[in-house]
Design a protein around this motif. Structure first.
Motif, short mmCIF file in Angstrom:
data_model
loop_
_atom_site.label_atom_id
_atom_site.label_comp_id
_atom_site.label_asym_id
_atom_site.label_seq_id
_atom_site.Cartn_x
_atom_site.Cartn_y
_atom_site.Cartn_z
N ALA A 187 8.08 -2.15 -6.70
CA ALA A 187 8.07 -0.80 -6.13
C ALA A 187 7.30 -0.82 -4.81
O ALA A 187 6.10 -1.12 -4.78
CB ALA A 187 7.44 0.17 -7.11
N ILE A 188 7.97 -0.50 -3.72
CA ILE A 188 7.41 -0.64 -2.37
C ILE A 188 7.44 0.69 -1.63
O ILE A 188 8.44 1.41 -1.65
CB ILE A 188 8.20 -1.72 -1.59
N ASP A 189 6.32 0.99 -0.96
CA ASP A 189 6.22 2.13 -0.05
C ASP A 189 5.18 1.80 1.00
O ASP A 189 3.97 1.98 0.78
CB ASP A 189 5.84 3.41 -0.80
N THR A 190 5.63 1.29 2.13
CA THR A 190 4.68 0.86 3.16
C THR A 190 4.16 2.02 4.00
O THR A 190 3.31 1.81 4.88
CB THR A 190 5.33 -0.18 4.10
N THR A 191 4.62 3.24 3.76
CA THR A 191 4.11 4.40 4.49
C THR A 191 2.77 4.88 3.94
O THR A 191 2.10 5.69 4.58
CB THR A 191 5.10 5.58 4.44
N LEU A 192 2.37 4.39 2.78
CA LEU A 192 1.14 4.87 2.14
C LEU A 192 -0.11 4.43 2.91
O LEU A 192 -0.16 3.33 3.48
CB LEU A 192 1.07 4.36 0.70
N ALA A 193 -1.12 5.30 2.90
CA ALA A 193 -2.36 5.01 3.62
C ALA A 193 -3.17 3.91 2.96
O ALA A 193 -3.81 3.10 3.63
CB ALA A 193 -3.19 6.28 3.75
N THR A 194 -3.14 3.85 1.63
CA THR A 194 -3.90 2.85 0.89
C THR A 194 -3.09 1.56 0.81
O THR A 194 -2.01 1.52 0.20
CB THR A 194 -4.23 3.34 -0.53
N ALA A 195 -3.62 0.50 1.41
CA ALA A 195 -2.87 -0.75 1.53
C ALA A 195 -2.48 -1.31 0.17
O ALA A 195 -1.37 -1.83 -0.01
CB ALA A 195 -3.69 -1.77 2.31
N GLY A 196 -3.38 -1.20 -0.83
CA GLY A 196 -3.11 -1.77 -2.14
C GLY A 196 -2.04 -1.06 -2.93
O GLY A 196 -1.59 -1.56 -3.97
N ASP A 197 -1.59 0.11 -2.44
CA ASP A 197 -0.53 0.85 -3.12
C ASP A 197 0.85 0.59 -2.54
O ASP A 197 1.85 1.09 -3.06
CB ASP A 197 -0.81 2.35 -3.05
N ARG A 198 0.92 -0.21 -1.48
CA ARG A 198 2.21 -0.36 -0.77
C ARG A 198 3.18 -1.27 -1.51
O ARG A 198 4.39 -1.12 -1.37
CB ARG A 198 1.95 -0.88 0.65
N ILE A 199 2.66 -2.23 -2.27
CA ILE A 199 3.51 -3.08 -3.11
C ILE A 199 2.93 -3.03 -4.52
O ILE A 199 1.78 -3.43 -4.74
CB ILE A 199 3.55 -4.54 -2.63
N LYS A 200 3.73 -2.56 -5.46
CA LYS A 200 3.32 -2.55 -6.86
C LYS A 200 4.33 -3.36 -7.67
O LYS A 200 5.55 -3.17 -7.53
CB LYS A 200 3.25 -1.12 -7.40
N ILE A 201 3.81 -4.25 -8.50
CA ILE A 201 4.65 -5.10 -9.34
C ILE A 201 4.34 -4.78 -10.80
O ILE A 201 3.17 -4.73 -11.20
CB ILE A 201 4.38 -6.60 -9.09
#
Length: 449
Positions: free
Chosen positions: A87-101
């Protein structure tokens, strides 16, 4: 899926900053790099991304120059399905939330490598003219690193970073993570859902978008699914002191180059039972071979002091020469030696402690697997109350042995069954299954085992 894959090139760009990939995977081979999701257009971090299992059986998400995630967890279970969600969202401010596996509903938190993309990074998925593959690596010079195993319900959502609950749920009784039809999903421009339910059109998109994939190679449909797991041979349950046999075709084909005197090379199955009545088939191709079921606590196959191959204690089966084996002792011929491509059927009544064998659909010694405790024509008696697994071994120390198993998936190697015998529960065998007997799969074991 060796040398086989599915491919599609989007004609328009969707959202390459926010998307979700969900797929169910069952492994056959271990210890080699195998890619299940790939997008490529250029040799750069914006032009290449792949999701794979590595030579050390870790999960890895990598671009051309940057490895984003490598799990500390290893994935070596060949008897069960894994559910991966990227699950990917690179628009998020928190870097650790941009790629979730996620795996089987739980988010990965432990990584050997843990890098995050910059905010608003563009990945190659959902991009016009960027080739997307399922089951292979494409980096501009042909395909490599093919997926070795099974894939089910491969879905991609364009424009949303979703959680696993859109694609799976926890079983209220067993507590096991299980498949559910995608719900509450807005698929987006390049979203798709490959169910693989049409054997003649495995690349069909069921999302409603008609983002259909092209099938390449020799892909086969299997009835082994996340909802009902079938037995295969188990690459982690070998009795090997000589040259190891190889397993192929979804771990249903056994090939041994010859054990060598004093060595052994037996392989057992992934699923077994301690009660119930079970049926499976094997197509013998060449060289001395023994098949049957074995007490799971017994050892494999070996050679005696005279150089003759024999199954060790706990084995109950037959060999291609027509001899039977009872608890490690080979005695007497019960049928004429097999010819190449003969099909042997095995019926094990673990409730009454009997086993039966058929050759090309006819049970030898006038066997009647439905005769219960009477055991009419049974090959022999089996101790009850023990847990038994299918087993195969090479009986020739110098020549190659080949056997194709059908545990109900409907294939011997890559060849589909021709006569589709009656079985009563959705499994696909060449010959009629005796009444009250079932394929070794999780649904049947839970119901009848």
């Amino acid at each position: 899926m060796a040398n086989s894959y599915l491919t599609r090139t989007p004609s328009s760009t969707g959202n390459n900053q926010k998307f979700t990939i969900s797929c169910w995977l069952k492994r056959s081979g271990l210890g080699s790099q195998q890619i299940f999701a790939n997008a490529y257009n250029a040799q750069s971090d914006n032009g290449y991304l792949s999701a794979r299992l590595t030579t050390t059986d870790n999960f890895e998400l990598t671009s051309w120059q940057t490895t984003w995630k490598v799990s500390s967890q290893k994935f070596r279970d060949t008897s069960a399905w894994y559910h991966f969600v990227i699950a990917i969202d690179t628009t998020l401010a928190t870097a650790g939330d941009r790629i979730k596996i996620y795996v089987n509903g739980s988010q990965m938190t432990n990584f050997n490598t843990n890098n995050n993309p910059s905010q608003n990074h563009n990945f190659p998925f959902n991009t016009a003219s960027f080739v997307q593959d399922v089951g292979a690596n494409n980096y501009g010079s042909g395909r490599t690193q093919f997926w070795n195993g099974y894939i089910s319900h491969y879905a991609q959502v364009d424009g949303s970073q979703l959680t696993p609950t859109s694609f799976g749920e926890t079983d209220s009784t067993s507590g096991i993570w299980k498949f559910k039809s995608p719900s509450g999903v807005t698929w987006g421009t390049n979203g798709f859902h490959l169910k693989f339910e049409n054997s003649g059109a495995l690349g069909t998109d069921s999302s409603g978008n008609t983002n259909t994939f092209t099938v390449n190679g020799n892909l086969k449909q299997a009835v082994d699914t996340p909802s009902n797991v079938y037995a295969t041979l188990n690459p982690l349950d070998k009795s090997i002191t000589g040259t190891a046999p190889t397993l192929s075709n979804g771990n249903n084909t056994y090939t041994s180059s010859g054990a060598g005197v004093g060595n052994n090379n037996a392989v057992r199955g992934t699923l077994g039972a301690s009660s119930g009545k079970w049926y499976f088939e094997a197509k013998w191709v060449q060289t001395a071979t023994l098949w049957g079921m074995q007490d799971s606590e017994a050892s494999g196959l070996g050679w005696n002091s005279n150089g003759y191959w024999f199954p060790e204690a706990g084995g109950y089966g037959v060999d291609n020469g027509g001899s039977k084996t009872i608890n490690g002792s080979t005695t007497g011929s019960i049928f004429t030696a097999l010819s190449a491509n003969n099909i042997i059927g095995f019926a094990y009544d673990l409730d009454n402690g009997k086993f039966y064998v058929s050759v090309n659909g006819t049970f030898v010694t006038s066997g009647d697997p439905t005769s219960g405790a009477t055991g009419t024509g049974a090959i022999g008696d089996i101790p009850t109350g023990k847990f038994y697994l299918p087993i195969v071994g090479n009986g020739d120390y110098s020549n190659s042995s080949i056997t194709h198993f059908n545990f109900g998936n409907g294939f011997f190697g890559t060849t589909a069954i021709t006569s589709a015998g009656s079985n009563g529960n959705g499994s696909l065998f060449e010959y009629d299954v005796p009444s009250g007997y079932y394929a070794l799969n999780t649904k049947n074991i839970n119901t009848y085992g």
